[in-house]
Write a protein that holds these residues in place. Structure first.
Motif, PDB file in Angstrom:
ATOM      1  N   PRO A   1       0.801  -1.233   0.000  1.00 26.39           N
ATOM      2  CA  PRO A   1       0.000   0.000   0.000  1.00 26.39           C
ATOM      3  C   PRO A   1       0.837   1.288   0.000  1.00 26.39           C
ATOM      4  O   PRO A   1       0.324   2.342  -0.363  1.00 26.39           O
ATOM      5  CB  PRO A   1      -0.829  -0.108   1.284  1.00 26.39           C
ATOM      6  N   ASN A   2       2.105   1.198   0.361  1.00 26.65           N
ATOM      7  CA  ASN A   2       2.956   2.388   0.397  1.00 26.65           C
ATOM      8  C   ASN A   2       3.660   2.649  -0.932  1.00 26.65           C
ATOM      9  O   ASN A   2       4.428   3.600  -1.052  1.00 26.65           O
ATOM     10  CB  ASN A   2       3.991   2.275   1.512  1.00 26.65           C
ATOM     11  N   ILE A   3       3.428   1.792  -1.912  1.00 26.70           N
ATOM     12  CA  ILE A   3       4.029   1.964  -3.238  1.00 26.70           C
ATOM     13  C   ILE A   3       2.938   2.378  -4.212  1.00 26.70           C
ATOM     14  O   ILE A   3       1.848   1.810  -4.220  1.00 26.70           O
ATOM     15  CB  ILE A   3       4.710   0.659  -3.711  1.00 26.70           C
ATOM     16  N   GLU A   4       3.237   3.373  -5.034  1.00 21.55           N
ATOM     17  CA  GLU A   4       2.298   3.833  -6.060  1.00 21.55           C
ATOM     18  C   GLU A   4       2.501   2.989  -7.317  1.00 21.55           C
ATOM     19  O   GLU A   4       3.625   2.840  -7.789  1.00 21.55           O
ATOM     20  CB  GLU A   4       2.551   5.303  -6.375  1.00 21.55           C
ATOM     21  N   PHE A   5       1.406   2.454  -7.843  1.00 21.65           N
ATOM     22  CA  PHE A   5       1.460   1.636  -9.044  1.00 21.65           C
ATOM     23  C   PHE A   5       0.784   2.352 -10.209  1.00 21.65           C
ATOM     24  O   PHE A   5      -0.208   3.057 -10.032  1.00 21.65           O
ATOM     25  CB  PHE A   5       0.771   0.283  -8.822  1.00 21.65           C
ATOM     26  N   ILE A   6       1.354   2.153 -11.389  1.00 16.54           N
ATOM     27  CA  ILE A   6       0.789   2.615 -12.644  1.00 16.54           C
ATOM     28  C   ILE A   6       0.638   1.364 -13.508  1.00 16.54           C
ATOM     29  O   ILE A   6       1.507   0.503 -13.513  1.00 16.54           O
ATOM     30  CB  ILE A   6       1.719   3.632 -13.323  1.00 16.54           C
ATOM     31  N   LEU A   7      -0.468   1.270 -14.216  1.00 19.40           N
ATOM     32  CA  LEU A   7      -0.750   0.078 -15.010  1.00 19.40           C
ATOM     33  C   LEU A   7      -0.841   0.435 -16.486  1.00 19.40           C
ATOM     34  O   LEU A   7      -1.568   1.344 -16.870  1.00 19.40           O
ATOM     35  CB  LEU A   7      -2.069  -0.549 -14.548  1.00 19.40           C
ATOM     36  N   LEU A   8      -0.080  -0.289 -17.303  1.00 20.55           N
ATOM     37  CA  LEU A   8      -0.207  -0.201 -18.754  1.00 20.55           C
ATOM     38  C   LEU A   8      -0.818  -1.515 -19.206  1.00 20.55           C
ATOM     39  O   LEU A   8      -0.212  -2.577 -19.051  1.00 20.55           O
ATOM     40  CB  LEU A   8       1.158   0.009 -19.426  1.00 20.55           C
ATOM     41  N   THR A   9      -2.044  -1.458 -19.719  1.00 18.25           N
ATOM     42  CA  THR A   9      -2.715  -2.671 -20.179  1.00 18.25           C
ATOM     43  C   THR A   9      -2.663  -2.730 -21.698  1.00 18.25           C
ATOM     44  O   THR A   9      -2.842  -1.723 -22.379  1.00 18.25           O
ATOM     45  CB  THR A   9      -4.187  -2.712 -19.726  1.00 18.25           C
ATOM     46  N   ILE A  10      -2.418  -3.908 -22.205  1.00 15.64           N
ATOM     47  CA  ILE A  10      -2.400  -4.136 -23.648  1.00 15.64           C
ATOM     48  C   ILE A  10      -3.559  -5.072 -23.955  1.00 15.64           C
ATOM     49  O   ILE A  10      -3.593  -6.205 -23.472  1.00 15.64           O
ATOM     50  CB  ILE A  10      -1.063  -4.761 -24.099  1.00 15.64           C
ATOM     51  N   VAL A  11      -4.521  -4.566 -24.714  1.00 21.79           N
ATOM     52  CA  VAL A  11      -5.710  -5.350 -25.051  1.00 21.79           C
ATOM     53  C   VAL A  11      -5.958  -5.279 -26.555  1.00 21.79           C
ATOM     54  O   VAL A  11      -5.374  -4.454 -27.249  1.00 21.79           O
ATOM     55  CB  VAL A  11      -6.948  -4.868 -24.260  1.00 21.79           C
ATOM     56  N   ALA A  12      -6.835  -6.124 -27.038  1.00 23.03           N
ATOM     57  CA  ALA A  12      -7.066  -6.231 -28.474  1.00 23.03           C
ATOM     58  C   ALA A  12      -7.652  -4.962 -29.085  1.00 23.03           C
ATOM     59  O   ALA A  12      -7.165  -4.464 -30.089  1.00 23.03           O
ATOM     60  CB  ALA A  12      -7.976  -7.416 -28.778  1.00 23.03           C
ATOM     61  N   ASN A  13      -8.715  -4.432 -28.472  1.00 21.92           N
ATOM     62  CA  ASN A  13      -9.378  -3.280 -29.088  1.00 21.92           C
ATOM     63  C   ASN A  13     -10.098  -2.442 -28.041  1.00 21.92           C
ATOM     64  O   ASN A  13     -10.150  -2.797 -26.869  1.00 21.92           O
ATOM     65  CB  ASN A  13     -10.342  -3.736 -30.191  1.00 21.92           C
ATOM     66  N   ARG A  14     -10.691  -1.364 -28.492  1.00 25.22           N
ATOM     67  CA  ARG A  14     -11.330  -0.404 -27.603  1.00 25.22           C
ATOM     68  C   ARG A  14     -12.667  -0.892 -27.026  1.00 25.22           C
ATOM     69  O   ARG A  14     -13.253  -0.208 -26.190  1.00 25.22           O
ATOM     70  CB  ARG A  14     -11.534   0.920 -28.335  1.00 25.22           C
ATOM     71  N   SER A  15     -13.143  -2.044 -27.427  1.00 26.66           N
ATOM     72  CA  SER A  15     -14.424  -2.538 -26.915  1.00 26.66           C
ATOM     73  C   SER A  15     -14.382  -2.810 -25.416  1.00 26.66           C
ATOM     74  O   SER A  15     -15.424  -2.823 -24.761  1.00 26.66           O
ATOM     75  CB  SER A  15     -14.856  -3.798 -27.663  1.00 26.66           C
ATOM     76  N   VAL A  16     -13.199  -3.023 -24.852  1.00 26.88           N
ATOM     77  CA  VAL A  16     -13.074  -3.297 -23.414  1.00 26.88           C
ATOM     78  C   VAL A  16     -12.687  -2.054 -22.610  1.00 26.88           C
ATOM     79  O   VAL A  16     -12.506  -2.132 -21.403  1.00 26.88           O
ATOM     80  CB  VAL A  16     -12.047  -4.424 -23.145  1.00 26.88           C
ATOM     81  N   ARG A  17     -12.580  -0.925 -23.266  1.00 25.37           N
ATOM     82  CA  ARG A  17     -12.113   0.307 -22.632  1.00 25.37           C
ATOM     83  C   ARG A  17     -12.873   0.592 -21.333  1.00 25.37           C
ATOM     84  O   ARG A  17     -14.089   0.748 -21.318  1.00 25.37           O
ATOM     85  CB  ARG A  17     -12.288   1.473 -23.587  1.00 25.37           C
ATOM     86  N   GLY A  18     -12.134   0.620 -20.224  1.00 26.06           N
ATOM     87  CA  GLY A  18     -12.694   0.966 -18.929  1.00 26.06           C
ATOM     88  C   GLY A  18     -13.609  -0.071 -18.306  1.00 26.06           C
ATOM     89  O   GLY A  18     -14.192   0.169 -17.253  1.00 26.06           O
ATOM     90  N   LYS A  19     -13.737  -1.238 -18.907  1.00 23.39           N
ATOM     91  CA  LYS A  19     -14.621  -2.282 -18.380  1.00 23.39           C
ATOM     92  C   LYS A  19     -13.839  -3.184 -17.427  1.00 23.39           C
ATOM     93  O   LYS A  19     -13.502  -4.322 -17.738  1.00 23.39           O
ATOM     94  CB  LYS A  19     -15.226  -3.094 -19.527  1.00 23.39           C
ATOM     95  N   PHE A  20     -13.558  -2.649 -16.242  1.00 23.55           N
ATOM     96  CA  PHE A  20     -12.755  -3.365 -15.260  1.00 23.55           C
ATOM     97  C   PHE A  20     -13.644  -4.242 -14.387  1.00 23.55           C
ATOM     98  O   PHE A  20     -14.702  -3.810 -13.943  1.00 23.55           O
ATOM     99  CB  PHE A  20     -11.991  -2.384 -14.371  1.00 23.55           C
ATOM    100  N   VAL A  21     -13.214  -5.472 -14.125  1.00 23.01           N
ATOM    101  CA  VAL A  21     -13.967  -6.360 -13.237  1.00 23.01           C
ATOM    102  C   VAL A  21     -13.417  -6.312 -11.813  1.00 23.01           C
ATOM    103  O   VAL A  21     -14.025  -6.868 -10.910  1.00 23.01           O
ATOM    104  CB  VAL A  21     -13.985  -7.819 -13.765  1.00 23.01           C
ATOM    105  N   TYR A  22     -12.290  -5.656 -11.626  1.00 23.73           N
ATOM    106  CA  TYR A  22     -11.718  -5.466 -10.295  1.00 23.73           C
ATOM    107  C   TYR A  22     -11.968  -4.038  -9.831  1.00 23.73           C
ATOM    108  O   TYR A  22     -11.936  -3.106 -10.641  1.00 23.73           O
ATOM    109  CB  TYR A  22     -10.195  -5.684 -10.310  1.00 23.73           C
ATOM    110  N   GLU A  23     -12.199  -3.880  -8.536  1.00 29.44           N
ATOM    111  CA  GLU A  23     -12.196  -2.546  -7.941  1.00 29.44           C
ATOM    112  C   GLU A  23     -10.728  -2.185  -7.756  1.00 29.44           C
ATOM    113  O   GLU A  23      -9.994  -2.900  -7.063  1.00 29.44           O
ATOM    114  CB  GLU A  23     -12.922  -2.544  -6.598  1.00 29.44           C
ATOM    115  N   LEU A  24     -10.296  -1.121  -8.389  1.00 31.00           N
ATOM    116  CA  LEU A  24      -8.872  -0.780  -8.383  1.00 31.00           C
ATOM    117  C   LEU A  24      -8.430  -0.276  -7.020  1.00 31.00           C
ATOM    118  O   LEU A  24      -9.098   0.580  -6.427  1.00 31.00           O
ATOM    119  CB  LEU A  24      -8.581   0.264  -9.461  1.00 31.00           C
ATOM    120  N   PRO A  25      -7.312  -0.791  -6.504  1.00 26.85           N
ATOM    121  CA  PRO A  25      -6.791  -0.339  -5.215  1.00 26.85           C
ATOM    122  C   PRO A  25      -6.414   1.149  -5.268  1.00 26.85           C
ATOM    123  O   PRO A  25      -6.092   1.679  -6.336  1.00 26.85           O
ATOM    124  CB  PRO A  25      -5.536  -1.199  -5.000  1.00 26.85           C
TER     125      PRO A  25
END
Length: 137
Positions: A30-54
């Motif tokens: 929790p004391n480390i800041e994370f940045i996520l770069l996701t590589i996905v097939a196309n924009r159809s999944v844009r922002g459709k996260f199934v996890y609640e982001l920490p």
């Protein structure tokens, strides 16, 4: 400290496996800041996260493979000709190529610009010049 995680086709879009491991790891520090770069097939999944982001996951950048112009038409050729890197973008791409400290925000922001894709960046004259400067013949 900031840590950038590159996730291909999994977190935060799919439950279980690698996604579960990434989510648990981020929550475990929790004391480390994370940045996520996701590589996905196309924009159809844009922002459709199934996890609640920490809370310590502060930025998510989505890169879409289908944004590449594998077969370019006239419009794409015109965009490529007009596309030029700023001095800061050029510096940070050089740092990336040379495995130096990188200001990731500059790199990620570059791909948010209209008309910029991995394909037209890597096939463009600015990137070619960076490579030539890093490894002169």
């Amino acid at each position: 400290m900031k840590v950038c995680i590159v996730a291909e086709g999994c977190y935060p879009y799919v439950v279980g496996g690698v996604s579960g491991w990434i989510n648990s790891m981020i929550k475990s520090f929790p004391n480390i800041e994370f940045i996520l770069l996701t590589i996905v097939a196309n924009r159809s999944v844009r922002g459709k996260f199934v996890y609640e982001l920490p809370e310590n996951l502060t930025q998510v950048y989505e890169l879409y493979l289908e944004d590449c112009e594998w077969e370019e038409g006239e419009r794409e050729r015109k965009v490529r000709k007009r596309f030029h890197l700023s001095k800061k973008e050029r510096t940070e791409l050089t740092n990336l190529v040379m495995n130096r400290k990188i200001e990731w925000g500059v790199i990620f922001d570059l791909f948010q610009r209209k008309g910029v894709s991995v394909d037209n960046l890597l096939m463009g004259p600015d990137f070619f010049q960076i490579v030539r400067e890093c490894w002169p013949v």
